[in-house]
Motif scaffolding. Structure first.
Motif, PDB file in Angstrom:
ATOM      1  N   ALA A  70       0.834  -1.205   0.000  1.00 51.60           N
ATOM      2  CA  ALA A  70       0.000   0.000   0.000  1.00 51.60           C
ATOM      3  C   ALA A  70       0.867   1.254   0.000  1.00 51.60           C
ATOM      4  CB  ALA A  70      -0.904  -0.007   1.236  1.00 51.60           C
ATOM      5  N   GLY A  71       0.360   2.289  -0.668  1.00 52.53           N
ATOM      6  CA  GLY A  71       1.027   3.584  -0.631  1.00 52.53           C
ATOM      7  C   GLY A  71       2.135   3.780  -1.632  1.00 52.53           C
ATOM      8  N   THR A  72       2.305   2.861  -2.574  1.00 51.57           N
ATOM      9  CA  THR A  72       3.382   2.991  -3.553  1.00 51.57           C
ATOM     10  C   THR A  72       2.941   3.692  -4.836  1.00 51.57           C
ATOM     11  OG1 THR A  72       2.880   0.721  -4.266  1.00 51.57           O
ATOM     12  CG2 THR A  72       4.681   1.004  -2.715  1.00 51.57           C
ATOM     13  N   GLY A  73       1.705   4.148  -4.903  1.00 54.85           N
ATOM     14  CA  GLY A  73       1.235   4.923  -6.047  1.00 54.85           C
ATOM     15  C   GLY A  73       0.762   4.096  -7.228  1.00 54.85           C
ATOM     16  N   LYS A  74       0.487   2.823  -7.028  1.00 58.30           N
ATOM     17  CA  LYS A  74       0.087   1.961  -8.148  1.00 58.30           C
ATOM     18  C   LYS A  74      -1.192   2.469  -8.810  1.00 58.30           C
ATOM     19  CE  LYS A  74      -0.427  -1.640  -5.557  1.00 58.30           C
ATOM     20  NZ  LYS A  74      -0.216  -0.978  -4.267  1.00 58.30           N
ATOM     21  N   THR A  75      -2.236   2.666  -8.009  1.00 58.60           N
ATOM     22  CA  THR A  75      -3.527   3.087  -8.550  1.00 58.60           C
ATOM     23  C   THR A  75      -3.487   4.539  -9.017  1.00 58.60           C
ATOM     24  OG1 THR A  75      -4.665   1.533  -7.072  1.00 58.60           O
ATOM     25  CG2 THR A  75      -5.976   3.295  -8.047  1.00 58.60           C
ATOM     26  N   TYR A  76      -2.896   5.400  -8.213  1.00 62.46           N
ATOM     27  CA  TYR A  76      -2.873   6.832  -8.525  1.00 62.46           C
ATOM     28  C   TYR A  76      -2.166   7.081  -9.856  1.00 62.46           C
ATOM     29  CZ  TYR A  76      -2.480  11.861  -7.684  1.00 62.46           C
ATOM     30  OH  TYR A  76      -2.576  13.224  -7.788  1.00 62.46           O
ATOM     31  N   LEU A  77      -1.000   6.476 -10.050  1.00 59.90           N
ATOM     32  CA  LEU A  77      -0.249   6.687 -11.282  1.00 59.90           C
ATOM     33  C   LEU A  77      -0.969   6.073 -12.478  1.00 59.90           C
ATOM     34  CD1 LEU A  77       3.403   6.034 -10.036  1.00 59.90           C
ATOM     35  CD2 LEU A  77       2.333   8.230 -10.552  1.00 59.90           C
ATOM     36  N   ALA A  78      -1.631   4.942 -12.276  1.00 58.04           N
ATOM     37  CA  ALA A  78      -2.381   4.325 -13.371  1.00 58.04           C
ATOM     38  C   ALA A  78      -3.532   5.227 -13.813  1.00 58.04           C
ATOM     39  CB  ALA A  78      -2.899   2.956 -12.949  1.00 58.04           C
ATOM     40  N   VAL A  79      -4.267   5.794 -12.850  1.00 58.86           N
ATOM     41  CA  VAL A  79      -5.359   6.710 -13.188  1.00 58.86           C
ATOM     42  C   VAL A  79      -4.804   7.960 -13.872  1.00 58.86           C
ATOM     43  CG1 VAL A  79      -7.189   8.158 -12.229  1.00 58.86           C
ATOM     44  CG2 VAL A  79      -6.850   5.852 -11.350  1.00 58.86           C
ATOM     45  N   ALA A  80      -3.666   8.450 -13.400  1.00 62.04           N
ATOM     46  CA  ALA A  80      -3.056   9.629 -14.023  1.00 62.04           C
ATOM     47  C   ALA A  80      -2.688   9.353 -15.480  1.00 62.04           C
ATOM     48  CB  ALA A  80      -1.820  10.046 -13.237  1.00 62.04           C
ATOM     49  N   MET A  81      -2.110   8.196 -15.743  1.00 57.85           N
ATOM     50  CA  MET A  81      -1.751   7.859 -17.124  1.00 57.85           C
ATOM     51  C   MET A  81      -2.998   7.671 -17.985  1.00 57.85           C
ATOM     52  SD  MET A  81       1.494   7.972 -17.321  1.00 57.85           S
ATOM     53  CE  MET A  81       1.905   7.073 -18.809  1.00 57.85           C
ATOM     54  N   ALA A  82      -4.069   7.160 -17.393  1.00 59.82           N
ATOM     55  CA  ALA A  82      -5.321   7.006 -18.139  1.00 59.82           C
ATOM     56  C   ALA A  82      -5.888   8.372 -18.519  1.00 59.82           C
ATOM     57  CB  ALA A  82      -6.328   6.218 -17.306  1.00 59.82           C
ATOM     58  N   ILE A  83      -5.891   9.309 -17.586  1.00 64.75           N
ATOM     59  CA  ILE A  83      -6.406  10.653 -17.873  1.00 64.75           C
ATOM     60  C   ILE A  83      -5.531  11.339 -18.908  1.00 64.75           C
ATOM     61  CG2 ILE A  83      -6.784  12.926 -16.866  1.00 64.75           C
ATOM     62  CD1 ILE A  83      -7.598  11.533 -14.296  1.00 64.75           C
ATOM     63  N   SER A  84      -4.211  11.162 -18.803  1.00 63.06           N
ATOM     64  CA  SER A  84      -3.309  11.753 -19.783  1.00 63.06           C
ATOM     65  C   SER A  84      -3.599  11.216 -21.178  1.00 63.06           C
ATOM     66  CB  SER A  84      -1.856  11.462 -19.389  1.00 63.06           C
ATOM     67  OG  SER A  84      -0.960  11.979 -20.347  1.00 63.06           O
ATOM     68  N   ALA A  85      -3.841   9.922 -21.299  1.00 64.77           N
ATOM     69  CA  ALA A  85      -4.162   9.334 -22.601  1.00 64.77           C
ATOM     70  C   ALA A  85      -5.503   9.829 -23.125  1.00 64.77           C
ATOM     71  CB  ALA A  85      -4.167   7.811 -22.496  1.00 64.77           C
ATOM     72  N   LEU A  86      -6.477  10.023 -22.218  1.00 64.77           N
ATOM     73  CA  LEU A  86      -7.791  10.510 -22.633  1.00 64.77           C
ATOM     74  C   LEU A  86      -7.720  11.952 -23.122  1.00 64.77           C
ATOM     75  CD1 LEU A  86     -10.884   9.986 -22.770  1.00 64.77           C
ATOM     76  CD2 LEU A  86     -11.015  10.904 -20.439  1.00 64.77           C
ATOM     77  N   LEU A  87      -7.023  12.808 -22.372  1.00 65.29           N
ATOM     78  CA  LEU A  87      -6.923  14.219 -22.763  1.00 65.29           C
ATOM     79  C   LEU A  87      -6.137  14.386 -24.053  1.00 65.29           C
ATOM     80  CD1 LEU A  87      -6.319  15.912 -19.284  1.00 65.29           C
ATOM     81  CD2 LEU A  87      -8.460  15.658 -20.547  1.00 65.29           C
ATOM     82  N   ALA A  88      -5.166  13.483 -24.293  1.00 60.97           N
ATOM     83  CA  ALA A  88      -4.390  13.538 -25.535  1.00 60.97           C
ATOM     84  C   ALA A  88      -5.097  12.837 -26.689  1.00 60.97           C
ATOM     85  CB  ALA A  88      -3.018  12.907 -25.308  1.00 60.97           C
ATOM     86  N   LYS A  89      -6.329  12.330 -26.429  1.00 63.34           N
ATOM     87  CA  LYS A  89      -7.154  11.667 -27.438  1.00 63.34           C
ATOM     88  C   LYS A  89      -6.500  10.404 -28.002  1.00 63.34           C
ATOM     89  CE  LYS A  89      -9.461  15.947 -28.805  1.00 63.34           C
ATOM     90  NZ  LYS A  89     -10.589  15.690 -27.906  1.00 63.34           N
ATOM     91  N   ARG A  90      -5.655   9.751 -27.194  1.00 61.65           N
ATOM     92  CA  ARG A  90      -5.105   8.460 -27.592  1.00 61.65           C
ATOM     93  C   ARG A  90      -6.098   7.335 -27.325  1.00 61.65           C
ATOM     94  NH1 ARG A  90      -0.463  10.803 -25.168  1.00 61.65           N
ATOM     95  NH2 ARG A  90      -0.811   9.602 -23.254  1.00 61.65           N
ATOM     96  N   VAL A  91      -7.055   7.564 -26.420  1.00 59.28           N
ATOM     97  CA  VAL A  91      -8.158   6.635 -26.169  1.00 59.28           C
ATOM     98  C   VAL A  91      -9.444   7.452 -26.087  1.00 59.28           C
ATOM     99  CG1 VAL A  91      -6.716   4.959 -24.949  1.00 59.28           C
ATOM    100  CG2 VAL A  91      -7.872   6.759 -23.658  1.00 59.28           C
ATOM    101  N   ASN A  92     -10.578   6.759 -26.225  1.00 60.30           N
ATOM    102  CA  ASN A  92     -11.870   7.440 -26.201  1.00 60.30           C
ATOM    103  C   ASN A  92     -12.569   7.359 -24.848  1.00 60.30           C
ATOM    104  OD1 ASN A  92     -11.611   8.107 -28.927  1.00 60.30           O
ATOM    105  ND2 ASN A  92     -12.594   6.197 -29.593  1.00 60.30           N
ATOM    106  N   ARG A  93     -12.120   6.439 -23.985  1.00 60.79           N
ATOM    107  CA  ARG A  93     -12.786   6.299 -22.698  1.00 60.79           C
ATOM    108  C   ARG A  93     -11.849   5.607 -21.702  1.00 60.79           C
ATOM    109  NH1 ARG A  93     -17.044   1.266 -23.603  1.00 60.79           N
ATOM    110  NH2 ARG A  93     -15.682   0.015 -24.938  1.00 60.79           N
TER     111      ARG A  93
END
Length: 374
Positions: free
Chosen positions: A132-155
């Motif tokens: 716990a606390g190593t940033g696994k989920t947080y960093l994954a969500v951040a990369m997902a949002i980055s991909a969404l805002l850059a329009k590399r994915v649609n959802r």
């Protein structure tokens, strides 16, 4: 070797609160840094001094280009830099720019976090495994949002098994969404931390961001999506196989979990543990393992994780010692530790061997006949 370099404007900001940044650089590169009236002195081995000098040069260049370090980013970059000889301060800063989310910039705080982010960018499926606390989920969500805002994915699709942590909550009231929200709250927290609340609500309303328990994933093909499975240690073997086979075209999947916190019944094997064994040699996916040194929460969390790991190691050692003890053939429990030729009888007490069963039966019959004749 000792080297002096010139003082650039605002260099005092590099040192940080109570010189904490300089201490990280000194400890990581094994150098000594002193601030003089007109220069900075660096003393150490030639290679280490050259790396420290490059750090100061990169910092000055970034400052001139308008780059700003926020929320301890510089300290985190220096920790990554000192643990990875191939990294540079400018390279880490440029990578952070590419992962900017508007409100926040995703910056790894350890070398394993850096490998995790690079693996997500390179591979279509990544497993992030650690405490716990190593940033696994947080960093994954951040990369997902980055991909969404850059329009590399649609959802973005965020999934999690609905398993209680050691307690039973019973039947929760409300709609289906109300029932599953308590299990998915950590994912909501990460979303609201990175995006404006209005934008998050709008994405959720339009199903651009979809949050659902893993039970609803069967039968779907996920194209043009960034899919995250959180708390994967609580999936069954069937659920894990079902999830990893949902990946469609132009999609990424990140599976996170902590194998030391499995809440499944003892009789059921964790799907994450099985996936580690089954998929370890499959090309095109990556496993990134974290440890207590990657914990980015309160400093006590690192110590707590380390204490639990040490306790588990001691328990496993004791179990192995118990299994190695000699056991009685009849009972299966550890037997007495006496030499084979040593008598176990109590001194002064003689014990006659028990008569065979048939002899005892004849003696009882004779006695009964004698009484009946009287």
């Amino acid at each position: 070797m000792k080297k002096s370099i010139g003082i650039s404007p605002n260099i005092e900001t590099f040192f940080g609160t109570r010189d904490e940044n300089v201490r990280v650089l000194e400890d990581g590169l094994n150098v000594t840094i002193n601030l003089r009236s007109n220069a900075i002195e660096i003393e150490g081995a030639q290679r280490d001094v050259a790396r420290a000098e490059q750090v100061f040069a990169d910092y000055e260049s970034l400052q001139r280009s308008g780059y700003s370090f926020n929320n301890g980013d510089l300290n985190s970059m220096l920790r990554v830099l000192t643990s990875d000889p191939t990294s540079t301060l400018r390279g880490l800063a440029d990578a952070g720019k590419q992962r900017s989310l508007g409100r926040r910039t995703v910056q790894p705080k350890s070398s394993n976090q850096r490998r995790y982010l690079e693996a997500i960018e390179k591979y279509d499926m990544v497993f992030g495994i650690g405490p716990a606390g190593t940033g696994k989920t947080y960093l994954a969500v951040a990369m997902a949002i980055s991909a969404l805002l850059a329009k590399r994915v649609n959802r973005i699709i965020l999934a999690r098994p609905a398993v209680e942590a050691g307690e039973r909550l019973g039947f929760l009231p409300g709609t289906l969404q109300d029932k599953i929200d308590p299990y998915l709250r950590p994912l909501y927290d990460a979303l609201y931390d990175m995006l404006d609340p209005e934008k998050v609500d709008r994405y959720l309303e339009k199903n651009v961001i979809e949050i659902a328990p893993i039970a609803f994933m069967r039968g779907r093909t996920l194209n043009d999506s960034f899919v995250i499975l959180d708390e994967a240690q609580n999936t069954t073997s069937e659920q894990m196989k079902m999830f990893v086979t949902r990946l469609g075209f132009n999609s990424k999947a990140v599976i996170t979990g902590d194998i030391t916190q499995i809440d499944l019944p003892n009789a059921r094997r964790s799907g994450l543990l099985e996936a580690i064994d089954v998929l370890k040699n499959v090309n095109g996916l990556a496993f990134v393992h974290f440890d207590e040194s990657d914990v980015v929460r309160h400093h006590l969390v690192q110590r707590i994780v380390r204490a639990y790991d040490e306790h588990r190691a001691r328990a496993e050692q004791q179990q192995m010692l118990l299994l190695a003890e000699p056991r009685s053939v009849e009972t299966g429990v550890p037997g007495p530790r006496f030499p084979e030729n040593r008598s176990t009888e109590t001194p002064g007490v003689s014990e006659k061997p028990a008569a065979p069963a048939k002899q005892q039966e004849k003696a009882v019959t004779a006695e009964v006949k004698g009484l009946s004749s009287v």
